[in-house]
Design an enzyme around this catalytic site. Structure first.
Site, mmCIF file in Angstrom:
data_model
loop_
_atom_site.group_PDB
_atom_site.id
_atom_site.type_symbol
_atom_site.label_atom_id
_atom_site.label_comp_id
_atom_site.label_asym_id
_atom_site.label_seq_id
_atom_site.Cartn_x
_atom_site.Cartn_y
_atom_site.Cartn_z
ATOM 1 N N ARG A 86 -12.373 -6.640 9.611
ATOM 2 C CA ARG A 86 -12.375 -7.874 10.405
ATOM 3 C C ARG A 86 -12.197 -7.578 11.901
ATOM 4 O O ARG A 86 -12.772 -8.265 12.749
ATOM 5 C CB ARG A 86 -11.264 -8.799 9.899
ATOM 6 C CG ARG A 86 -11.497 -10.208 10.318
ATOM 7 C CD ARG A 86 -10.896 -11.260 9.422
ATOM 8 N NE ARG A 86 -11.434 -12.531 9.868
ATOM 9 C CZ ARG A 86 -12.041 -13.411 9.099
ATOM 10 N NH1 ARG A 86 -12.184 -13.186 7.817
ATOM 11 N NH2 ARG A 86 -12.518 -14.520 9.605
ATOM 12 N N SER A 120 -22.822 -9.344 7.737
ATOM 13 C CA SER A 120 -22.045 -8.727 8.793
ATOM 14 C C SER A 120 -21.004 -7.761 8.219
ATOM 15 O O SER A 120 -20.907 -6.597 8.636
ATOM 16 C CB SER A 120 -21.368 -9.857 9.569
ATOM 17 O OG SER A 120 -20.934 -9.414 10.793
ATOM 18 N N HIS A 179 -15.567 -6.491 13.057
ATOM 19 C CA HIS A 179 -16.434 -7.679 13.048
ATOM 20 C C HIS A 179 -16.220 -8.525 14.311
ATOM 21 O O HIS A 179 -17.159 -9.082 14.862
ATOM 22 C CB HIS A 179 -16.094 -8.466 11.777
ATOM 23 C CG HIS A 179 -16.788 -9.765 11.631
ATOM 24 N ND1 HIS A 179 -16.160 -10.962 11.855
ATOM 25 C CD2 HIS A 179 -18.055 -10.073 11.274
ATOM 26 C CE1 HIS A 179 -17.014 -11.954 11.634
ATOM 27 N NE2 HIS A 179 -18.171 -11.436 11.274
#
Ligand SMILES: C/C1=C2N=C(/C=C3N=C(/C(C)=C4\N[C@@](C)([C@@H]5N=C1[C@](C)(CCC(=O)O)[C@H]5CC(=O)O)[C@@](C)(CC(=O)O)[C@@H]4CCC(=O)O)[C@@](C)(CC(=O)O)[C@@H]\3CCC(=O)O)C(C)(C)[C@@H]/2CCC(=O)O
Length: 217
Positions: free
Chosen positions: A43, A20, A46
């Site tokens: 992040r 990912s 994500h």
């Protein structure tokens, strides 16, 4: 019963994370961010699956560094709603930091009536004793961000870093634009426009809590 062929998908958590984050790094334009900001931006992307948000982030140059330093020094995390607090991975927090959500304090409904604002805004009033040097994570309520800025205008002590991710159609874009235009001397990261949400705010805190990779990249 029909026997179905096995479903093929990745089952190993570390492999899922690795693939990912590698996809984010490949597809997102991260080069405008310095090395301290890149893990935070990765992040955030994500958490929402949208690489294009990288182009819509507003931030102060030292936001990630100051947020990480504050957490390492034991600063509390102040969240606008329970959803943001729930998304914070406690084992990442470097100093067993307090995660504070005041939204459901029994005094908040009355306080909201008294100040003529939402419960989310009233809950911010209860941050007074914790705000100095804290990390603030707002993922839901535009009024919480607006009211925090109003209180900073009334000379409240400053948080170390404001993560501004209110979402929606009423006040979200405007509250984040106000933060970006005048962060009242605070470091900040905000996603311009209507997009945002609790998961993104939690992800921002998780990135600060995790700190930088050991190689400094
Ligand atoms: C106007 C509000 C909006 N809420 C949004 C999105 C979501 N909110 C959820 C939930 C469960 C909660 N939202 C409250 C914070 C509640 N939401 C509001 C308020 C009416 C006003 C906030 C504001 O405009 O600044 C706010 C109530 C208040 O008086 O402050 C919540 C406290 C409501 C409640 O419990 O009754 C609650 C927070 C729960 C918690 O502590 O975690 C959603 C899950 C949707 C849902 O209602 O089921 C969702 C979550 C989004 C996220 O990622 O956080 C908006 C879109 C932000 C919206 C504001 C703008 C708009 O366009 O309407």
């Amino acid at each position: 019963m029909t026997k179905r062929p096995p479903l093929h998908y990745i089952r190993e958590p570390s492999e899922i994370y690795a693939e990912s984050f590698a996809t984010v790094r490949k597809e997102a334009r991260l080069d405008r961010f310095d090395p301290s900001m890149q893990p935070l931006v990765t992040r955030l992307i994500h958490s929402c699956g949208m690489v294009e948000i990288a182009d819509r982030l507003a931030f102060s140059p030292n936001a990630a560094r100051e947020g990480m330093a504050a957490l390492a020094a034991g600063a509390p995390v102040l969240c606008d709603c329970e959803m943001v607090g729930a998304g914070i991975i406690r084992r990442y927090l470097p100093a067993d930091n307090q995660v504070i959500v005041t939204l459901n304090n029994p005094s908040v409904p009355t306080l909201a009536k008294d100040i003529g604002n939402t419960r989310s805004a009233a809950a911010v009033e209860l941050w007074r004793d914790h705000i100095d040097g804290a990390v603030v994570a707002i993922g839901n309520a535009p009024t919480a961000l607006f009211h925090l800025l109003e209180l900073l205008d009334q000379c409240w002590p400053k948080p170390a870093c404001i993560l501004g991710f209110p979402v929606g159609f009423v006040g979200a874009a405007e509250s984040k634009a106000e933060l970006a235009a005048n962060p009242r001397g605070c470091d900040f990261v905000a996603l311009r426009g209507r997009k945002g949400g609790s998961a993104m705010a939690s992800a921002g805190v998780n990135a600060l809590a995790a700190g930088l990779p050991e190689d400094g990249t």
